[in-house]
Design an enzyme around this catalytic site. Structure first.
Site, PDB file in Angstrom:
ATOM      1  N   GLU A 194       0.807  -1.222   0.000  1.00  0.00           N
ATOM      2  CA  GLU A 194       0.000   0.000   0.000  1.00  0.00           C
ATOM      3  C   GLU A 194       0.843   1.278   0.000  1.00  0.00           C
ATOM      4  O   GLU A 194       0.490   2.248  -0.675  1.00  0.00           O
ATOM      5  CB  GLU A 194      -0.960   0.006   1.201  1.00  0.00           C
ATOM      6  CG  GLU A 194      -0.260  -0.240   2.521  1.00  0.00           C
ATOM      7  CD  GLU A 194      -1.123   0.137   3.735  1.00  0.00           C
ATOM      8  OE1 GLU A 194      -0.948  -0.505   4.780  1.00  0.00           O
ATOM      9  OE2 GLU A 194      -1.930   1.063   3.642  1.00  0.00           O
ATOM     10  N   ILE A 230       2.632  -9.963   2.217  1.00  0.00           N
ATOM     11  CA  ILE A 230       2.211 -11.234   2.820  1.00  0.00           C
ATOM     12  C   ILE A 230       0.851 -11.065   3.488  1.00  0.00           C
ATOM     13  O   ILE A 230       0.146 -12.032   3.725  1.00  0.00           O
ATOM     14  CB  ILE A 230       3.229 -11.776   3.855  1.00  0.00           C
ATOM     15  CG1 ILE A 230       3.388 -10.827   5.047  1.00  0.00           C
ATOM     16  CG2 ILE A 230       4.559 -12.085   3.215  1.00  0.00           C
ATOM     17  CD1 ILE A 230       4.024 -11.497   6.258  1.00  0.00           C
ATOM     18  N   ASP A 231       0.481  -9.812   3.789  1.00  0.00           N
ATOM     19  CA  ASP A 231      -0.778  -9.577   4.506  1.00  0.00           C
ATOM     20  C   ASP A 231      -2.016  -9.815   3.638  1.00  0.00           C
ATOM     21  O   ASP A 231      -3.123  -9.930   4.154  1.00  0.00           O
ATOM     22  CB  ASP A 231      -0.825  -8.137   5.038  1.00  0.00           C
ATOM     23  CG  ASP A 231       0.169  -7.913   6.162  1.00  0.00           C
ATOM     24  OD1 ASP A 231       0.804  -8.883   6.592  1.00  0.00           O
ATOM     25  OD2 ASP A 231       0.317  -6.757   6.599  1.00  0.00           O
ATOM     26  N   ARG A 236      -1.056 -26.716  28.027  1.00  0.00           N
ATOM     27  CA  ARG A 236      -0.909 -25.262  28.030  1.00  0.00           C
ATOM     28  C   ARG A 236      -1.842 -24.604  27.024  1.00  0.00           C
ATOM     29  O   ARG A 236      -2.244 -25.217  26.034  1.00  0.00           O
ATOM     30  CB  ARG A 236       0.519 -24.873  27.614  1.00  0.00           C
ATOM     31  CG  ARG A 236       1.522 -25.094  28.696  1.00  0.00           C
ATOM     32  CD  ARG A 236       2.924 -24.811  28.186  1.00  0.00           C
ATOM     33  NE  ARG A 236       3.887 -24.906  29.266  1.00  0.00           N
ATOM     34  CZ  ARG A 236       5.148 -25.266  29.111  1.00  0.00           C
ATOM     35  NH1 ARG A 236       5.608 -25.581  27.916  1.00  0.00           N
ATOM     36  NH2 ARG A 236       5.955 -25.310  30.149  1.00  0.00           N
ATOM     37  N   MET A 290       1.585 -12.045  11.617  1.00  0.00           N
ATOM     38  CA  MET A 290       1.526 -10.703  11.029  1.00  0.00           C
ATOM     39  C   MET A 290       0.127 -10.421  10.489  1.00  0.00           C
ATOM     40  O   MET A 290      -0.678 -11.338  10.300  1.00  0.00           O
ATOM     41  CB  MET A 290       2.586 -10.539   9.957  1.00  0.00           C
ATOM     42  CG  MET A 290       3.962 -10.269  10.546  1.00  0.00           C
ATOM     43  SD  MET A 290       5.167  -9.833   9.296  1.00  0.00           S
ATOM     44  CE  MET A 290       6.512  -9.249  10.322  1.00  0.00           C
ATOM     45  N   HIS A 310       9.038 -12.037  11.647  1.00  0.00           N
ATOM     46  CA  HIS A 310       9.604 -12.019  10.293  1.00  0.00           C
ATOM     47  C   HIS A 310       9.884 -13.402   9.727  1.00  0.00           C
ATOM     48  O   HIS A 310      10.178 -13.518   8.536  1.00  0.00           O
ATOM     49  CB  HIS A 310      10.864 -11.150  10.274  1.00  0.00           C
ATOM     50  CG  HIS A 310      10.553  -9.721  10.606  1.00  0.00           C
ATOM     51  ND1 HIS A 310      10.545  -9.263  11.893  1.00  0.00           N
ATOM     52  CD2 HIS A 310      10.170  -8.689   9.826  1.00  0.00           C
ATOM     53  CE1 HIS A 310      10.201  -7.982  11.895  1.00  0.00           C
ATOM     54  NE2 HIS A 310       9.960  -7.605  10.654  1.00  0.00           N
ATOM     55  N   ARG A 319       7.992 -13.956   6.685  1.00  0.00           N
ATOM     56  CA  ARG A 319       8.349 -13.246   5.449  1.00  0.00           C
ATOM     57  C   ARG A 319       9.614 -13.773   4.801  1.00  0.00           C
ATOM     58  O   ARG A 319       9.903 -13.454   3.652  1.00  0.00           O
ATOM     59  CB  ARG A 319       8.582 -11.759   5.780  1.00  0.00           C
ATOM     60  CG  ARG A 319       7.347 -11.011   6.047  1.00  0.00           C
ATOM     61  CD  ARG A 319       7.413  -9.550   5.760  1.00  0.00           C
ATOM     62  NE  ARG A 319       8.669  -8.886   5.941  1.00  0.00           N
ATOM     63  CZ  ARG A 319       8.796  -7.700   6.555  1.00  0.00           C
ATOM     64  NH1 ARG A 319       7.732  -7.118   7.068  1.00  0.00           N
ATOM     65  NH2 ARG A 319       9.953  -7.100   6.614  1.00  0.00           N
TER      66      ARG A 319
HETATM   67  O1  F6P Z   1       4.585  -6.663   5.034  1.00  0.00           O
HETATM   68  C1  F6P Z   1       3.576  -6.242   5.912  1.00  0.00           C
HETATM   69  C2  F6P Z   1       4.002  -6.514   7.291  1.00  0.00           C
HETATM   70  O2  F6P Z   1       4.347  -7.841   7.293  1.00  0.00           O
HETATM   71  C3  F6P Z   1       2.987  -6.216   8.390  1.00  0.00           C
HETATM   72  O3  F6P Z   1       2.146  -7.281   8.705  1.00  0.00           O
HETATM   73  C4  F6P Z   1       3.883  -5.873   9.544  1.00  0.00           C
HETATM   74  O4  F6P Z   1       3.232  -5.031  10.459  1.00  0.00           O
HETATM   75  C5  F6P Z   1       5.004  -5.170   8.893  1.00  0.00           C
HETATM   76  O5  F6P Z   1       5.143  -5.755   7.623  1.00  0.00           O
HETATM   77  C6  F6P Z   1       6.272  -5.247   9.699  1.00  0.00           C
HETATM   78  O6  F6P Z   1       7.370  -5.011   8.889  1.00  0.00           O
HETATM   79  P1  F6P Z   1       8.749  -4.356   9.367  1.00  0.00           P
HETATM   80  O7  F6P Z   1       9.100  -5.005  10.656  1.00  0.00           O
HETATM   81  O8  F6P Z   1       9.677  -4.681   8.266  1.00  0.00           O
HETATM   82  O9  F6P Z   1       8.499  -2.889   9.512  1.00  0.00           O
END
Ligand code: F6P
Length: 346
Positions: free
Chosen positions: A103, A126-127, A162, A169, A272, A275
């Site tokens: 975005e 990825i969102d 548990r 994310m 991460h 990602r």
């Molecule tokens: O790519 C989107 C995203 O994965 C969001 O879900 C997350 O909030 C953000 O990136 C975090 O990215 P960074 O740690 O690189 O700022």
């Protein structure tokens, strides 16, 4: 033609597959030169670029990350930013730019396009929450990583009786939480689109205990928020696009759930991990198709568009569609989850 390419925002599995498709389509079929700009919008701002050739992009298809680097640089943060971008493009004789981003990165592309910069976008995150496309590449990989994690957490949660809270994310949209939660058989899924009630989550865990199920898995998207006044949430710093650095809701839930239920509760933040690494076959194919279509768009002079998945087809849509409205989880998307979640007998 000389076509510039950049990757901006958070990295995402499949970025290199897009770059490779752009280079291959250009070199094989169209005879265009490709110039890669470094680190998102920092590249065009500072004139940092490199030639991308068949040789320099060989072997990158299965590689995670982006060989061009990425950043959250926003050219509109400084008064002369947009002019500096335009100056670089003219100095480096770039006829058009393919911008691969989410975005924020595509938002900049759209504003530059309105100023006459020739741009074609490729949607990435990825969102999975970008408008104009039915799906973004990287999402499938993130869901797979989160599902694998849930499968592993399932057995350890059960062995130790548990409750485990898994934070995934998803800043504005709960797609990863929803899909991984469904695929991994979670007992509760909390997403940004629907503020959650702590008491309802407590009830899910307690109902399972009443039925002899002494463990629970709760998936929470990082952007999920409790209903007002029900739990304390932490503040955070913001980036160049004004977004807060999220993360922390999992830990807060861990404490609140343990306190309210009295059952041992642990939180894990996948962060991460979701990602990084190699893209799934699905993401490689989607990324390749989107990159291919973007070059064809540039070749045809379809500036101000974005390659997008519509149903099963790849189309060029108006670039503005990517940022007009985020694609969030709708109530009907939650129907299956509501039917299956939090059942003690499950
Ligand atoms: O790519 C989107 C995203 O994965 C969001 O879900 C997350 O909030 C953000 O990136 C975090 O990215 P960074 O740690 O690189 O700022």
């Amino acid at each position: 033609m000389r076509i510039g390419v950049l990757t901006g925002g958070g990295d995402c599995p499949g970025l290199n597959a897009v770059i490779r498709a752009i280079v291959r389509t250009s070199s094989h079929d169209l005879g265009h030169e490709i110039v890669g700009f470094r680190d998102g919008w920092r590249g065009p701002l500072d004139g940092a670029s490199e030639a991308l050739t068949l040789d320099s992009t060989r072997g990158i298809l299965p590689r995670g990350g982006t060989i061009l680097g990425s950043s959250r640089t926003n050219p509109f943060r400084s008064d002369d930013g947009p002019e500096r971008v335009q100056r670089t493009l003219s100095e480096q004789q770039i006829d058009g730019l393919i911008v691969i981003g989410g975005e924020d990165t595509l938002g900049v592309a759209n504003r530059l396009s309105e100023r006459g910069v020739p741009v074609v976008g490729v949607p990435k995150t990825i969102d999975n929450d970008l408008g104009g496309t039915d799906m973004t590449f990287g999402f499938d990989t993130a869901v797979q990583v989160a599902t694998d994690a849930l499968d592993r957490l399932h057995t350890t949660a059960e062995s130790h009786n548990r409750t485990i809270v898994v934070e995934v994310m998803g800043r504005h949209a709960g797609w990863i939480a929803l899909h991984a939660g469904l695929a991994g058989g979670a007992d509760g899924i909390l997403i940004p689109e629907q503020p959650f009630g702590l008491e309802e989550v407590v009830e899910v865990v307690e109902r399972r205990h009443r039925h002899g199920r002494y463990f629970s898995l709760i998936v929470v998207a990082e952007g999920a928020v409790p209903r007002e006044g029900e739990m304390a949430t932490a503040g955070a710093d913001t980036d160049q696009f004004g977004h807060a650095r999220l993360g922390g809701i999992g830990l807060q839930l861990e404490r609140a759930l343990e306190q309210r239920t009295g059952y041992e509760t642990r939180a894990i933040v996948l962060g991460h991990l979701q990602r990084g690494g190699t893209p799934t076959a699905f993401d490689r194919v989607l990324a390749t198709r989107l990159g291919h279509a973007a070059v064809l768009g540039a070749d045809a002079g379809r500036w101000g568009t974005m390659s997008a998945l519509r149903s099963t087809h790849i189309e060029l849509v108006d670039l503005g569609e990517s940022v007009r409205e985020l694609r969030r989880v709708r109530p009907e998307d939650l129907e299956v989850a509501s039917a299956l979640l939090g059942r003690a007998e499950g």
